[in-house]
Design a protein around this motif. Structure first.
Motif, PDB file in Angstrom:
ATOM      1  N   TRP A   1      -0.330  51.430 106.187  1.00 51.87           N
ATOM      2  CA  TRP A   1      -0.341  50.136 105.512  1.00 51.87           C
ATOM      3  C   TRP A   1      -1.756  49.801 105.108  1.00 51.87           C
ATOM      4  O   TRP A   1      -2.671  49.811 105.939  1.00 51.87           O
ATOM      5  CB  TRP A   1       0.215  49.045 106.420  1.00 51.87           C
ATOM      6  CG  TRP A   1       1.701  49.086 106.531  1.00 51.87           C
ATOM      7  CD1 TRP A   1       2.430  49.780 107.457  1.00 51.87           C
ATOM      8  CD2 TRP A   1       2.641  48.439 105.686  1.00 51.87           C
ATOM      9  NE1 TRP A   1       3.770  49.595 107.233  1.00 51.87           N
ATOM     10  CE2 TRP A   1       3.925  48.765 106.149  1.00 51.87           C
ATOM     11  CE3 TRP A   1       2.515  47.603 104.573  1.00 51.87           C
ATOM     12  CZ2 TRP A   1       5.080  48.292 105.558  1.00 51.87           C
ATOM     13  CZ3 TRP A   1       3.659  47.124 103.980  1.00 51.87           C
ATOM     14  CH2 TRP A   1       4.929  47.468 104.472  1.00 51.87           C
TER      15      TRP A   1
ATOM     16  N   HIS B   1       2.261  50.160 101.237  1.00 50.22           N
ATOM     17  CA  HIS B   1       2.346  51.160 102.292  1.00 50.22           C
ATOM     18  C   HIS B   1       2.480  52.535 101.667  1.00 50.22           C
ATOM     19  O   HIS B   1       2.908  52.697 100.532  1.00 50.22           O
ATOM     20  CB  HIS B   1       3.435  50.848 103.320  1.00 50.22           C
ATOM     21  CG  HIS B   1       4.833  51.051 102.868  1.00 50.22           C
ATOM     22  ND1 HIS B   1       5.536  50.127 102.139  1.00 50.22           N
ATOM     23  CD2 HIS B   1       5.685  52.079 103.065  1.00 50.22           C
ATOM     24  CE1 HIS B   1       6.749  50.572 101.909  1.00 50.22           C
ATOM     25  NE2 HIS B   1       6.872  51.755 102.455  1.00 50.22           N
TER      26      HIS B   1
ATOM     27  N   SER C   1       3.987  55.661 108.401  1.00 53.98           N
ATOM     28  CA  SER C   1       3.658  54.743 107.308  1.00 53.98           C
ATOM     29  C   SER C   1       2.225  54.260 107.480  1.00 53.98           C
ATOM     30  O   SER C   1       1.853  53.807 108.562  1.00 53.98           O
ATOM     31  CB  SER C   1       4.578  53.528 107.294  1.00 53.98           C
ATOM     32  OG  SER C   1       5.845  53.886 106.818  1.00 53.98           O
TER      33      SER C   1
END
Length: 155
Positions: free
Chosen positions: A84, A89, A82
């Motif tokens: 961010w 995200h 992921s």
């Protein structure tokens, strides 16, 4: 083909493939992934292939780019990671096949939390933050999207 899925509060905003040219991410409308948030720089980050590896690179943004809760300037991405940026995200599908995506917490390593037994919320970690850290010292950083803290070793 690898894909990036821009998410906001668990809702899919946009999906883009990662091909031969970099995917540009930022607040400016000419980016491939437009993140409409004042905490995001106009030219915030880009994702591209380098020697067969999928890479994210921060473009000198003020608030930073985080991969699996760690602030990065440049990092190799893996399936299920992921990214961010601000409160958004980006889910990484390195295989291009959503069914092959790793389960959350599956293959990604974290510096804190299980299985390492280090709590990012422990008072000793919070009190260790120092803008004057010397080589070999630990420092804690706040992550804007969750308020967690992140350990870094200065070299």
């Amino acid at each position: 083909m690898a894909k990036l899925s821009l998410m906001f509060e668990e809702k899919m905003v946009k999906v883009v493939p990662v091909g031969s040219r970099p995917v540009r991410i930022g607040r400016s409308p000419d980016n491939d992934l437009v993140v409409d948030n004042l905490a995001v720089s106009n030219d915030h980050a880009r994702v591209y292939f380098d020697s067969g590896r999928l890479v994210v690179e921060d473009r000198g943004s003020l608030n930073g780019t985080f991969v699996n809760d760690l602030r990065v300037e440049r990092a190799t991405l893996h399936d299920g990671d992921s990214i961010w940026i601000g409160k958004h995200h980006i889910k990484v599908d390195a295989t291009g096949d959503a069914s092959a995506r790793a389960a959350p917490g599956g293959s990604s390593e974290r510096l804190f939390g299980p299985p390492f037994g280090i709590s990012a919320r422990a008072p000793t970690i919070r009190n260790a933050a120092s803008p004057t850290a010397k080589p070999g010292q630990f420092a804690a950083h706040r992550l804007p999207h969750e308020g967690w803290q992140n350990l870094s070793v200065y070299r």
